[in-house]
Design a protein around this motif. Structure first.
Motif, PDB file in Angstrom:
ATOM      1  N   CYS A  84       8.229 -28.698 -34.774  1.00 46.11           N
ATOM      2  CA  CYS A  84       8.131 -27.295 -34.113  1.00 46.11           C
ATOM      3  C   CYS A  84       8.963 -27.039 -32.815  1.00 46.11           C
ATOM      4  O   CYS A  84       9.170 -28.078 -31.930  1.00 46.11           O
ATOM      5  N   SER A  85       9.564 -26.137 -32.668  1.00 48.17           N
ATOM      6  CA  SER A  85      10.282 -25.603 -31.271  1.00 48.17           C
ATOM      7  C   SER A  85       9.576 -26.281 -30.100  1.00 48.17           C
ATOM      8  O   SER A  85      10.005 -26.757 -29.273  1.00 48.17           O
ATOM      9  N   ALA A  86       8.308 -25.685 -29.841  1.00 54.02           N
ATOM     10  CA  ALA A  86       7.329 -25.919 -28.817  1.00 54.02           C
ATOM     11  C   ALA A  86       8.185 -26.078 -27.200  1.00 54.02           C
ATOM     12  O   ALA A  86       8.494 -26.995 -26.717  1.00 54.02           O
ATOM     13  N   LEU A  87       8.921 -24.793 -27.302  1.00 57.62           N
ATOM     14  CA  LEU A  87       9.856 -24.698 -26.085  1.00 57.62           C
ATOM     15  C   LEU A  87       9.232 -24.800 -24.789  1.00 57.62           C
ATOM     16  O   LEU A  87      10.029 -25.364 -23.983  1.00 57.62           O
ATOM     17  N   LYS A  88       8.247 -24.260 -24.639  1.00 57.41           N
ATOM     18  CA  LYS A  88       7.515 -24.429 -23.145  1.00 57.41           C
ATOM     19  C   LYS A  88       6.338 -25.423 -22.995  1.00 57.41           C
ATOM     20  O   LYS A  88       5.854 -25.681 -24.060  1.00 57.41           O
ATOM     21  N   HIS A  89       6.174 -25.902 -21.772  1.00 60.02           N
ATOM     22  CA  HIS A  89       5.179 -26.953 -21.517  1.00 60.02           C
ATOM     23  C   HIS A  89       3.867 -26.232 -21.958  1.00 60.02           C
ATOM     24  O   HIS A  89       3.142 -27.137 -22.538  1.00 60.02           O
ATOM     25  N   ARG A  90       3.489 -25.023 -21.621  1.00 60.59           N
ATOM     26  CA  ARG A  90       2.149 -24.655 -22.158  1.00 60.59           C
ATOM     27  C   ARG A  90       2.022 -24.605 -23.706  1.00 60.59           C
ATOM     28  O   ARG A  90       0.950 -24.530 -24.197  1.00 60.59           O
ATOM     29  N   TYR A  91       3.165 -24.350 -24.522  1.00 62.40           N
ATOM     30  CA  TYR A  91       3.020 -24.363 -25.851  1.00 62.40           C
ATOM     31  C   TYR A  91       2.588 -25.958 -26.041  1.00 62.40           C
ATOM     32  O   TYR A  91       1.753 -26.059 -27.127  1.00 62.40           O
ATOM     33  N   ARG A  92       3.337 -26.748 -25.455  1.00 61.58           N
ATOM     34  CA  ARG A  92       2.992 -28.187 -25.884  1.00 61.58           C
ATOM     35  C   ARG A  92       1.576 -28.462 -25.344  1.00 61.58           C
ATOM     36  O   ARG A  92       0.824 -29.251 -26.194  1.00 61.58           O
ATOM     37  N   ASP A  93       1.091 -27.958 -24.520  1.00 61.10           N
ATOM     38  CA  ASP A  93      -0.412 -28.219 -24.191  1.00 61.10           C
ATOM     39  C   ASP A  93      -1.072 -27.548 -25.011  1.00 61.10           C
ATOM     40  O   ASP A  93      -2.514 -28.246 -25.569  1.00 61.10           O
ATOM     41  N   GLN A 135      16.165 -19.025 -27.169  1.00 60.81           N
ATOM     42  CA  GLN A 135      15.448 -20.062 -27.320  1.00 60.81           C
ATOM     43  C   GLN A 135      15.959 -21.198 -26.081  1.00 60.81           C
ATOM     44  O   GLN A 135      14.984 -21.692 -25.343  1.00 60.81           O
ATOM     45  N   LEU A 136      17.322 -20.992 -25.940  1.00 61.10           N
ATOM     46  CA  LEU A 136      17.802 -22.034 -24.790  1.00 61.10           C
ATOM     47  C   LEU A 136      17.112 -21.496 -23.310  1.00 61.10           C
ATOM     48  O   LEU A 136      16.875 -22.447 -22.176  1.00 61.10           O
ATOM     49  N   ALA A 137      17.014 -20.123 -23.328  1.00 60.67           N
ATOM     50  CA  ALA A 137      16.493 -19.616 -21.998  1.00 60.67           C
ATOM     51  C   ALA A 137      15.034 -19.928 -22.010  1.00 60.67           C
ATOM     52  O   ALA A 137      14.636 -20.039 -20.871  1.00 60.67           O
ATOM     53  N   ASP A 138      14.528 -19.845 -22.820  1.00 60.49           N
ATOM     54  CA  ASP A 138      12.992 -20.150 -22.957  1.00 60.49           C
ATOM     55  C   ASP A 138      12.473 -21.546 -22.576  1.00 60.49           C
ATOM     56  O   ASP A 138      11.579 -22.004 -22.346  1.00 60.49           O
ATOM     57  N   LEU A 139      13.605 -22.366 -22.971  1.00 57.15           N
ATOM     58  CA  LEU A 139      13.292 -23.967 -23.342  1.00 57.15           C
ATOM     59  C   LEU A 139      12.992 -24.610 -21.874  1.00 57.15           C
ATOM     60  O   LEU A 139      13.815 -24.469 -20.825  1.00 57.15           O
ATOM     61  N   GLU A 140      12.010 -25.394 -21.683  1.00 57.85           N
ATOM     62  CA  GLU A 140      11.390 -25.656 -20.601  1.00 57.85           C
ATOM     63  C   GLU A 140      11.493 -27.321 -20.850  1.00 57.85           C
ATOM     64  O   GLU A 140      10.644 -28.014 -21.533  1.00 57.85           O
ATOM     65  N   ILE A 141      12.582 -28.041 -20.554  1.00 53.62           N
ATOM     66  CA  ILE A 141      12.761 -29.590 -21.058  1.00 53.62           C
ATOM     67  C   ILE A 141      11.677 -30.444 -20.651  1.00 53.62           C
ATOM     68  O   ILE A 141      11.456 -30.343 -19.512  1.00 53.62           O
ATOM     69  N   PRO A 142      11.164 -31.236 -21.634  1.00 53.05           N
ATOM     70  CA  PRO A 142      10.085 -32.132 -21.166  1.00 53.05           C
ATOM     71  C   PRO A 142      10.444 -33.094 -20.344  1.00 53.05           C
ATOM     72  O   PRO A 142      11.730 -33.467 -20.452  1.00 53.05           O
ATOM     73  N   GLU A 143       9.827 -33.454 -19.421  1.00 54.84           N
ATOM     74  CA  GLU A 143      10.197 -34.672 -18.668  1.00 54.84           C
ATOM     75  C   GLU A 143      10.059 -35.947 -19.365  1.00 54.84           C
ATOM     76  O   GLU A 143       9.370 -36.126 -20.364  1.00 54.84           O
ATOM     77  N   GLU A 144      10.567 -36.894 -18.776  1.00 52.18           N
ATOM     78  CA  GLU A 144      10.529 -38.299 -19.334  1.00 52.18           C
ATOM     79  C   GLU A 144       9.315 -38.623 -19.696  1.00 52.18           C
ATOM     80  O   GLU A 144       8.938 -39.390 -20.643  1.00 52.18           O
ATOM     81  N   ASP A 145       8.267 -38.423 -18.589  1.00 53.18           N
ATOM     82  CA  ASP A 145       6.820 -38.899 -19.232  1.00 53.18           C
ATOM     83  C   ASP A 145       6.129 -38.134 -20.213  1.00 53.18           C
ATOM     84  O   ASP A 145       5.037 -38.379 -20.613  1.00 53.18           O
ATOM     85  N   GLU A 146       6.829 -37.090 -20.683  1.00 51.74           N
ATOM     86  CA  GLU A 146       6.066 -36.131 -21.651  1.00 51.74           C
ATOM     87  C   GLU A 146       6.817 -36.392 -23.039  1.00 51.74           C
ATOM     88  O   GLU A 146       6.064 -36.332 -24.095  1.00 51.74           O
ATOM     89  N   ALA A 147       8.066 -36.725 -23.122  1.00 51.96           N
ATOM     90  CA  ALA A 147       8.642 -36.753 -24.503  1.00 51.96           C
ATOM     91  C   ALA A 147       9.805 -37.794 -24.327  1.00 51.96           C
ATOM     92  O   ALA A 147      10.310 -38.079 -23.309  1.00 51.96           O
TER      93      ALA A 147
END
Length: 171
Positions: A84-93, A135-147
């Motif tokens: 899944c793209s899961a681009l934003k932190h809140r999506y992953r939440d 998609q690249l504009a929306d992407l919130e790259i996960p931090e090391e402790d998330e992914a």
């Protein structure tokens, strides 16, 4: 002895290899694989096919459906991998609502490599530089402790093996 089923997410923008790597990962650990694209509404698929990016409202129901799938597999005691793209932190939440212990593999690649892959795709509803740029504009790259972040120029086998090793998952 495993105490709870695995819930894994393979995320990244379109063209990063989520489905390919996700299937390989699922095969390696004998888990179920779900391609999140198969759960988009017909309205969202039509919108993307017209070259219109999805917004947060378009994605809300889709993400909740995926969270429910994580929950269902966990309740059945089955391991599952979702691409899944899961681009934003809140999506992953939102996804974590169904799988609080979610382990994430983030597939990262340069714009050039991603465009090359998208161009080679063939018959898929998501194509074009405009859609990738969105998609690249929306992407919130996960931090090391998330992914766990992996470069898509690596071989699929290396990506899967490195991810499993870093996450302490033994097939």
């Amino acid at each position: 002895m495993k105490t709870s089923p695995l819930a894994l997410l393979v995320m990244g923008v379109s063209g990063s290899g989520k489905s390919h790597i996700g299937r390989r990962l699922a095969d390696t650990i004998n888990a179920n694989f779900i391609d999140a694209d198969d759960h988009h509404s017909q309205t969202s698929i039509a919108k993307m096919a017209r070259g219109e990016p999805l917004n947060d409202s378009d994605r809300q129901g889709w993400l909740l459906t995926l969270a429910d799938l994580y929950r269902e597999y966990r309740e059945q005691g089955q391991d599952v991998v979702i691409g899944c793209s899961a681009l934003k932190h809140r999506y992953r939440d939102l996804l974590r609502q169904g799988a609080p212990e979610l382990k994430i593999l983030y597939l990262h690649g340069s714009r050039e490599v991603l465009l090359e892959r998208l161009g080679a795709r063939g018959n898929h509803f998501f194509t074009g530089e405009h859609m990738l740029a969105s998609q690249l504009a929306d992407l919130e790259i996960p931090e090391e402790d998330e992914a766990t972040r992996m470069d898509i120029r690596q071989s699929p086998d290396d990506i899967v093996a490195s991810f499993l090793s870093k996450e302490g998952i033994h097939p």
